[in-house]
Design an enzyme around this catalytic site. Structure first.
Site, PDB file in Angstrom:
ATOM      1  N   GLY A   1      48.801  57.021  26.946  1.00 57.59           N
ATOM      2  CA  GLY A   1      48.268  55.923  27.358  1.00 57.59           C
ATOM      3  C   GLY A   1      46.625  55.425  27.390  1.00 57.59           C
ATOM      4  N   ALA A   2      46.510  54.444  26.589  1.00 58.50           N
ATOM      5  CA  ALA A   2      45.035  54.173  26.519  1.00 58.50           C
ATOM      6  C   ALA A   2      44.370  53.211  27.537  1.00 58.50           C
ATOM      7  CB  ALA A   2      45.241  54.170  24.638  1.00 58.50           C
TER       8      ALA A   2
ATOM      9  N   GLU B   1      42.193  61.541  39.215  1.00 58.05           N
ATOM     10  CA  GLU B   1      41.078  60.734  38.193  1.00 58.05           C
ATOM     11  C   GLU B   1      39.815  60.079  39.543  1.00 58.05           C
ATOM     12  OE1 GLU B   1      40.132  60.271  35.500  1.00 58.05           O
ATOM     13  OE2 GLU B   1      38.968  60.488  36.285  1.00 58.05           O
TER      14      GLU B   1
ATOM     15  N   CYS C   1      43.314  50.670  42.331  1.00 59.41           N
ATOM     16  CA  CYS C   1      43.020  51.065  43.176  1.00 59.41           C
ATOM     17  C   CYS C   1      43.303  51.011  44.254  1.00 59.41           C
ATOM     18  CB  CYS C   1      42.350  52.602  42.861  1.00 59.41           C
ATOM     19  SG  CYS C   1      42.252  53.379  41.150  1.00 59.41           S
TER      20      CYS C   1
ATOM     21  N   GLY D   1      38.626  44.984  44.932  1.00 54.83           N
ATOM     22  CA  GLY D   1      39.609  44.735  44.342  1.00 54.83           C
ATOM     23  C   GLY D   1      39.194  46.072  43.491  1.00 54.83           C
TER      24      GLY D   1
ATOM     25  N   LYS E   1      43.719  62.127  46.129  1.00 53.97           N
ATOM     26  CA  LYS E   1      42.865  61.503  45.988  1.00 53.97           C
ATOM     27  C   LYS E   1      43.460  60.491  46.858  1.00 53.97           C
ATOM     28  CE  LYS E   1      43.246  58.089  42.281  1.00 53.97           C
ATOM     29  NZ  LYS E   1      41.368  57.901  41.332  1.00 53.97           N
TER      30      LYS E   1
HETATM   31  C1  UDX Z   1      37.877  53.343  42.786  1.00 53.95           C
HETATM   32  C2  UDX Z   1      36.975  54.647  43.425  1.00 53.95           C
HETATM   33  O1  UDX Z   1      36.131  54.836  42.964  1.00 53.95           O
HETATM   34  C3  UDX Z   1      37.907  55.735  42.288  1.00 53.95           C
HETATM   35  O2  UDX Z   1      37.089  57.005  42.622  1.00 53.95           O
HETATM   36  C4  UDX Z   1      38.897  55.864  42.284  1.00 53.95           C
HETATM   37  O3  UDX Z   1      39.570  57.120  41.009  1.00 53.95           O
HETATM   38  C5  UDX Z   1      39.449  54.810  41.611  1.00 53.95           C
HETATM   39  O4  UDX Z   1      39.518  53.851  42.630  1.00 53.95           O
HETATM   40  P1  UDX Z   1      36.685  51.474  41.056  1.00 53.95           P
HETATM   41  O5  UDX Z   1      38.085  50.701  41.938  1.00 53.95           O
HETATM   42  O6  UDX Z   1      36.460  51.235  39.622  1.00 53.95           O
HETATM   43  O7  UDX Z   1      37.557  53.331  41.680  1.00 53.95           O
HETATM   44  O8  UDX Z   1      35.625  50.728  42.143  1.00 53.95           O
HETATM   45  P2  UDX Z   1      34.789  51.319  43.058  1.00 53.95           P
HETATM   46  O9  UDX Z   1      33.374  50.756  42.695  1.00 53.95           O
HETATM   47  O10 UDX Z   1      35.295  51.874  44.311  1.00 53.95           O
HETATM   48  O11 UDX Z   1      34.928  49.364  43.952  1.00 53.95           O
HETATM   49  C6  UDX Z   1      36.508  49.071  44.207  1.00 53.95           C
HETATM   50  C7  UDX Z   1      35.922  47.810  44.904  1.00 53.95           C
HETATM   51  O12 UDX Z   1      35.189  47.637  45.821  1.00 53.95           O
HETATM   52  C8  UDX Z   1      35.115  46.620  44.167  1.00 53.95           C
HETATM   53  O13 UDX Z   1      35.655  45.425  43.996  1.00 53.95           O
HETATM   54  C9  UDX Z   1      33.159  46.698  44.580  1.00 53.95           C
HETATM   55  O14 UDX Z   1      33.185  45.679  43.893  1.00 53.95           O
HETATM   56  C10 UDX Z   1      34.141  46.878  46.579  1.00 53.95           C
HETATM   57  N1  UDX Z   1      32.783  47.446  46.663  1.00 53.95           N
HETATM   58  C11 UDX Z   1      32.636  48.826  46.794  1.00 53.95           C
HETATM   59  C12 UDX Z   1      32.261  47.048  48.562  1.00 53.95           C
HETATM   60  O15 UDX Z   1      32.971  45.645  47.627  1.00 53.95           O
HETATM   61  N2  UDX Z   1      31.198  47.455  48.537  1.00 53.95           N
HETATM   62  C13 UDX Z   1      31.188  48.480  48.202  1.00 53.95           C
HETATM   63  O16 UDX Z   1      29.947  48.969  49.101  1.00 53.95           O
HETATM   64  C14 UDX Z   1      31.391  49.573  47.421  1.00 53.95           C
HETATM   65  P1  ADP Z   2      44.785  52.733  34.200  1.00 56.84           P
HETATM   66  O1  ADP Z   2      44.173  51.648  34.697  1.00 56.84           O
HETATM   67  O2  ADP Z   2      45.489  53.351  34.904  1.00 56.84           O
HETATM   68  O3  ADP Z   2      44.587  53.597  32.428  1.00 56.84           O
HETATM   69  P2  ADP Z   2      46.176  50.427  31.800  1.00 56.84           P
HETATM   70  O4  ADP Z   2      47.179  49.327  32.022  1.00 56.84           O
HETATM   71  O5  ADP Z   2      44.577  50.671  31.378  1.00 56.84           O
HETATM   72  O6  ADP Z   2      46.309  51.712  33.663  1.00 56.84           O
HETATM   73  O7  ADP Z   2      46.620  51.807  30.879  1.00 56.84           O
HETATM   74  C1  ADP Z   2      47.678  52.102  31.203  1.00 56.84           C
HETATM   75  C2  ADP Z   2      48.254  52.401  29.238  1.00 56.84           C
HETATM   76  O8  ADP Z   2      49.825  53.512  29.404  1.00 56.84           O
HETATM   77  C3  ADP Z   2      48.693  50.939  29.422  1.00 56.84           C
HETATM   78  O9  ADP Z   2      47.938  50.556  27.527  1.00 56.84           O
HETATM   79  C4  ADP Z   2      50.317  51.041  28.573  1.00 56.84           C
HETATM   80  O10 ADP Z   2      50.200  50.449  27.326  1.00 56.84           O
HETATM   81  C5  ADP Z   2      50.852  52.273  28.595  1.00 56.84           C
HETATM   82  N1  ADP Z   2      51.572  53.007  28.999  1.00 56.84           N
HETATM   83  C6  ADP Z   2      52.515  52.528  29.360  1.00 56.84           C
HETATM   84  N2  ADP Z   2      54.201  53.290  29.727  1.00 56.84           N
HETATM   85  C7  ADP Z   2      53.471  53.999  28.184  1.00 56.84           C
HETATM   86  C8  ADP Z   2      55.150  55.075  27.767  1.00 56.84           C
HETATM   87  N3  ADP Z   2      55.406  55.410  28.419  1.00 56.84           N
HETATM   88  N4  ADP Z   2      54.081  55.182  26.354  1.00 56.84           N
HETATM   89  C9  ADP Z   2      53.069  54.993  25.862  1.00 56.84           C
HETATM   90  N5  ADP Z   2      52.319  54.616  26.450  1.00 56.84           N
HETATM   91  C10 ADP Z   2      52.561  53.873  27.983  1.00 56.84           C
END
Ligand code: UDX
Ligand code: ADP
Length: 464
Positions: free
Chosen positions: A10-11, A162, A278, A275, A222
């Site tokens: 997964g890249a 993560e 996660c 948004g 998590k």
């Molecule tokens: C989140 C977690 O922070 C991270 O630890 C986990 O591994 C993955 O999910 P991420 O979704 O990348 O990370 O961004 P984050 O900075 O948490 O923001 C999530 C959303 O909440 C964004 O849309 C951001 O704009 C919003 N947000 C965040 C707010 O609206 N207000 C805030 O004060 C903080």
């Molecule tokens: P994340 O935010 O969790 O990293 P992404 O959608 O950005 O999610 O990345 C997940 C990646 O995993 C995608 O690029 C997808 O093509 C790859 N993937 C999904 N299933 C497989 C698989 N069976 N083998 C290799 N790559 C895979």
């Protein structure tokens, strides 16, 4: 046990940056990132590192340093799996769109496919690390598949959730608050596997910041961390609506509340709604898991965080329609920002998608500008929602290359992502090219009310 070869399946947003940092910090380990998506791998291998598929501040320099030395991107999944002592699974785990748990449970089919692939091609013992955001009990599913392959290869399963946030991934990876590693710490082999991964991180993270737990605690931690963070955003967003009714200012409230050291100041920024890949997914998982154990009150408690978030997005869109004299049909509305937050090109669950969709249902003409999101991605997001045909999406919404172009001749502008460059725009000039009265809706509290009103805008900001 010393790790010499790592493979990451997964890249994407998680696998790419994480492996780049491991490769940079551990020059003695060969790191190969594989993906079935050929286009994505080609982009990671692009001679010009500015063309790598994921935008994260600082990432391209790290890729430049390590790529070709001990960091490799490839589509040869089987080969990389077999060579590796340690395999990270970083594939996507979207919310299920069909069948049991539809709209709630995580779809583990990509994980399962990986597990079967690992089982099929492995000829030596391996440590398998689950890195994607996963619901609790995924490690058990992985274990079941891997242990029943019958070819005598032994697997240890670790959970290493993560915690990086997009937009700050490089810093989060370089100086994490903590690294969490879950494993079968009651067995010798399990402990060995946990220690092998601890040793990888210990190349740049101090041991006090590396926590080891059992697998279930790690997985649930998590979900809990993301649920708590999302809850803070929904809590402050709930207050934003009350502020608007009472004449309080949510930023002032957030500041006062955040100075209480028991509460803390971070993650209290009111917005048009959270948004990202996660928060919503993890909370829905938590709700699903709670329900499946019959814990109705627990499920309802967490579900409310999502309900409030959906309300905030809808409320913002409704505010636009109401303010524009209850009709936006045929009116041009500029949207600044499509990414779910600044400094990323990721759009998953971005509030902008829902606000645009709502306004398009009201037959508004939408013009979007985002500095890092492609036109192709914007249309893909709308098509994925499935509200209307691909043709209708393309005729109702256009994508342009500058904020100025987006706003020209529009009735209103909505700021939906807090990109720094939007603060520095020549708002006077933008105003002069808009239809009057010109409306400005700030969904991120990015702009100064007084400055905007002085220019002449009819100004609305979340929570004020
Ligand atoms: C989140 C977690 O922070 C991270 O630890 C986990 O591994 C993955 O999910 P991420 O979704 O990348 O990370 O961004 P984050 O900075 O948490 O923001 C999530 C959303 O909440 C964004 O849309 C951001 O704009 C919003 N947000 C965040 C707010 O609206 N207000 C805030 O004060 C903080
Ligand atoms: P994340 O935010 O969790 O990293 P992404 O959608 O950005 O999610 O990345 C997940 C990646 O995993 C995608 O690029 C997808 O093509 C790859 N993937 C999904 N299933 C497989 C698989 N069976 N083998 C290799 N790559 C895979």
């Amino acid at each position: 046990m010393k790790i010499e070869n790592i493979c990451c399946i997964g890249a994407g947003y998680v696998g790419g940056p994480t492996m780049a940092i491991i490769a940079q910090k551990c020059p003695h380990i060969n790191v190969t990132v594989v993906d079935i998506n050929e286009k994505r791998i080609a982009a990671w291998n692009d001679e010009d590192v500015n063309n790598i598929p994921i935008y994260e501040p600082g990432l391209s320099d790290i890729v430049k340093e390590a790529r070709g030395r001990n960091l490799f991107f490839s589509t040869e999944v089987d080969n990389a799996i077999d060579k590796a002592d340690m395999i990270f699974i970083s594939v996507n785990t979207p919310t299920k769109t069909y069948g049991m748990g539809k709209g709630m449970a995580a779809d583990l089919k990509f994980i399962e496919l990986c597990a079967r692939q690992i089982a099929r091609v492995s000829t030596s013992d391996k440590i398998v690390v689950e890195k994607s955001t996963l619901p609790v009990r995924t490690a058990e599913a992985l274990k079941n598949i891997l242990e029943n392959t019958g070819n005598g290869v032994k697997f240890q399963i670790l959970s290493n959730p993560e915690f990086l946030a997009e937009g700050t991934a490089v810093d989060d990876l370089l100086t994490p608050d903590r690294v969490l590693i879950g494993g079968d710490i009651d067995s010798e082999k399990g402990k060995e596997a946990v220690n092998a991964l601890v040793d990888v991180y210990a190349n740049w993270v101090s041991k006090e910041h590396i926590l080891t737990t059992n697998v279930w605690s790690s997985e649930l931690s998590k979900l809990t961390a993301n649920a708590f963070l999302a809850q803070r955003v929904s809590s402050i967003n709930a207050m934003s609506e009350l502020c608007e009714k009472t004449g309080a200012d949510v930023n002032e409230v957030a500041k006062a509340v955040g100075m209480d050291s028991r509460i803390g100041s971070r993650f209290l920024q009111s917005s048009v709604g959270f948004g990202g890949s996660c928060f919503q997914k993890d909370i829905l998982n938590l709700v699903y898991i709670a329900k499946s154990y019959g814990l109705g009150e627990v499920a309802d408690y967490w579900e409310q965080v999502i309900i409030l978030n959906d309300h905030q997005k809808r409320r913002f869109a409704e505010k636009i329609v109401k303010t524009l004299f209850n009709t936006v049909s045929g009116k041009k509305i500029a949207i600044l920002g499509w990414a779910f937050k600044k400094d990323t090109n990721d759009t998953r669950e971005s509030a902008a998608i829902y606000v645009a969709d709502y306004l398009m249902n009201e037959q508004a003409e939408i013009i979007v500008y985002d500095p890092k999101v492609t036109e192709e991605q914007i249309y893909a997001d709308l098509d994925y929602l499935g509200t209307r045909s691909e043709n209708e999406n393309r005729s109702l919404l256009k994508v342009v290359n500058t904020a100025k172009d987006a706003c020209r001749d529009s009735h209103a502008v909505a700021v939906l992502t807090e990109w720094d460059e939007y603060k520095k725009l020549d708002w006077k000039e933008i105003y002069s090219n808009m239809l009057k009265p010109a409306f400005l809706f700030d969904g991120r509290r990015l702009l100064e009310r007084k400055a905007m009103e002085d220019i002449g805008f009819e100004f609305y900001a979340i929570g004020n």
